[in-house]
Design a protein around this motif. Structure first.
Motif, PDB file in Angstrom:
ATOM      1  N   THR A  89       0.777  -1.619   0.186  1.00  0.00           N
ATOM      2  CA  THR A  89       0.213  -0.233   0.125  1.00  0.00           C
ATOM      3  C   THR A  89       1.077   1.439  -0.298  1.00  0.00           C
ATOM      4  OG1 THR A  89      -1.885  -0.950   0.859  1.00  0.00           O
ATOM      5  CG2 THR A  89      -1.611   1.068   1.023  1.00  0.00           C
ATOM      6  N   THR A  93       0.951   4.164  -2.206  1.00  0.00           N
ATOM      7  CA  THR A  93       0.701   5.718  -3.079  1.00  0.00           C
ATOM      8  C   THR A  93       2.477   6.595  -3.350  1.00  0.00           C
ATOM      9  OG1 THR A  93      -0.818   4.733  -0.744  1.00  0.00           O
ATOM     10  CG2 THR A  93       0.653   6.756  -0.517  1.00  0.00           C
ATOM     11  N   ALA A  96       1.995   6.517  -6.999  1.00  0.00           N
ATOM     12  CA  ALA A  96       0.809   7.647  -7.112  1.00  0.00           C
ATOM     13  C   ALA A  96       0.964   8.910  -7.401  1.00  0.00           C
ATOM     14  CB  ALA A  96      -0.334   7.840  -6.701  1.00  0.00           C
ATOM     15  N   LEU A 100       1.700  11.319 -10.191  1.00  0.00           N
ATOM     16  CA  LEU A 100       1.312  12.772  -9.950  1.00  0.00           C
ATOM     17  C   LEU A 100       1.256  13.639 -10.034  1.00  0.00           C
ATOM     18  CD1 LEU A 100      -2.157  11.618  -7.992  1.00  0.00           C
ATOM     19  CD2 LEU A 100      -2.495  11.559 -10.290  1.00  0.00           C
ATOM     20  N   ALA A 155      -2.598   6.244   3.340  1.00  0.00           N
ATOM     21  CA  ALA A 155      -3.388   5.390   1.629  1.00  0.00           C
ATOM     22  C   ALA A 155      -4.259   6.250   1.858  1.00  0.00           C
ATOM     23  CB  ALA A 155      -3.340   4.387   1.427  1.00  0.00           C
ATOM     24  N   GLY A 156      -5.490   6.468   3.267  1.00  0.00           N
ATOM     25  CA  GLY A 156      -6.615   7.233   2.839  1.00  0.00           C
ATOM     26  C   GLY A 156      -6.945   8.288   2.774  1.00  0.00           C
ATOM     27  N   TYR A 157      -5.513   8.528   3.375  1.00  0.00           N
ATOM     28  CA  TYR A 157      -5.861   9.581   3.300  1.00  0.00           C
ATOM     29  C   TYR A 157      -5.258  10.863   2.409  1.00  0.00           C
ATOM     30  CZ  TYR A 157      -3.166  14.864   4.580  1.00  0.00           C
ATOM     31  OH  TYR A 157      -3.465  16.089   4.284  1.00  0.00           O
ATOM     32  N   PHE A 158      -4.427  10.381   1.406  1.00  0.00           N
ATOM     33  CA  PHE A 158      -4.191  10.995  -0.123  1.00  0.00           C
ATOM     34  C   PHE A 158      -4.808  10.467  -0.192  1.00  0.00           C
ATOM     35  CE2 PHE A 158       0.862   9.799   1.756  1.00  0.00           C
ATOM     36  CZ  PHE A 158       0.775  11.873   1.473  1.00  0.00           C
ATOM     37  N   ILE A 159      -5.810   9.627  -0.647  1.00  0.00           N
ATOM     38  CA  ILE A 159      -6.760   9.572  -1.237  1.00  0.00           C
ATOM     39  C   ILE A 159      -8.161  10.505  -1.635  1.00  0.00           C
ATOM     40  CG2 ILE A 159      -8.240   8.165  -2.367  1.00  0.00           C
ATOM     41  CD1 ILE A 159      -6.602   5.000  -1.239  1.00  0.00           C
ATOM     42  N   SER A 160      -8.291  10.701   0.142  1.00  0.00           N
ATOM     43  CA  SER A 160      -9.810  11.670   0.103  1.00  0.00           C
ATOM     44  C   SER A 160      -9.089  13.028   0.087  1.00  0.00           C
ATOM     45  CB  SER A 160     -10.433  11.734   1.893  1.00  0.00           C
ATOM     46  OG  SER A 160      -8.735  11.432   2.631  1.00  0.00           O
ATOM     47  N   THR A 161      -7.514  13.467   0.350  1.00  0.00           N
ATOM     48  CA  THR A 161      -7.336  14.781  -0.055  1.00  0.00           C
ATOM     49  C   THR A 161      -6.357  15.415  -1.344  1.00  0.00           C
ATOM     50  OG1 THR A 161      -5.372  14.651   1.717  1.00  0.00           O
ATOM     51  CG2 THR A 161      -7.313  15.485   2.571  1.00  0.00           C
TER      52      THR A 161
END
Length: 162
Positions: A89, A93, A96, A100, A155-161
């Motif tokens: 994960t 991240t 990504a 990006l 990873a959830g933080y990066f995905i959501s913010t």
């Protein structure tokens, strides 16, 4: 007698394991109400039937093999690493973030840099558990498992913010 044959010919060990898995599948699927012979063509079409299915199969296979290697290498050294999923994960991240931030997502150089970043990030994430073990004597099983959850949150933080 059979174990002595397997010790002399190690390749037979893999073949015997594959036969055991096939045999178990043949036994379990009918118990679940699944027609084996009716599902085999779908299995072929979904994994090898066309170039897209083959590419998807190879992509998933590569991820599973690398995650398995994350557990196998430390195990051979006498440690237990249950954090392969978290290391994967964090590596994804980092990939990504690189892709990006560079902007040229279709270039070979970007892909190479992203793969290197994934390897470094995943290894560094595994190194956290190693540091905790060496410095504080933390149990590597617990620390690698707990780092999985932290990596999911990162990873959830990066995905959501982002």
């Amino acid at each position: 007698m059979f174990s002595s044959i397997l010790q002399k010919r190690p390749y037979l060990r893999g073949i015997s394991r594959a036969l055991i898995v096939i045999g178990a599948t043949i036994i379990v699927l009918p118990l679940l109400g699944i027609n084996i012979f009716g599902s085999l063509p779908s299995l072929y079409r979904g994994t090898l039937g066309n170039p897209y299915s083959l590419a998807q199969t190879l992509t998933v296979m590569a991820v599973i093999l690398l995650t398995g290697a994350a557990a196998l290498v430390p195990f051979r050294a006498g440690f237990v690493n249950l954090g392969g999923e978290g290391q994967l994960t964090i590596g994804a991240t980092a990939t990504a973030v690189v892709v990006l931030s560079v902007g040229e997502s279709g270039s070979l150089a970007t892909a190479i840099v992203a793969l290197i970043a994934a390897g470094i990030a995943g290894a560094a994430w595994g190194g956290i558990a190693s540091f905790l073990y060496e410095k504080f004597g933390a149990n590597e099983v617990i620390s690698t498992l707990m780092l999985n959850f932290i990596s999911f949150a990162v990873a959830g933080y990066f995905i959501s913010t982002v």
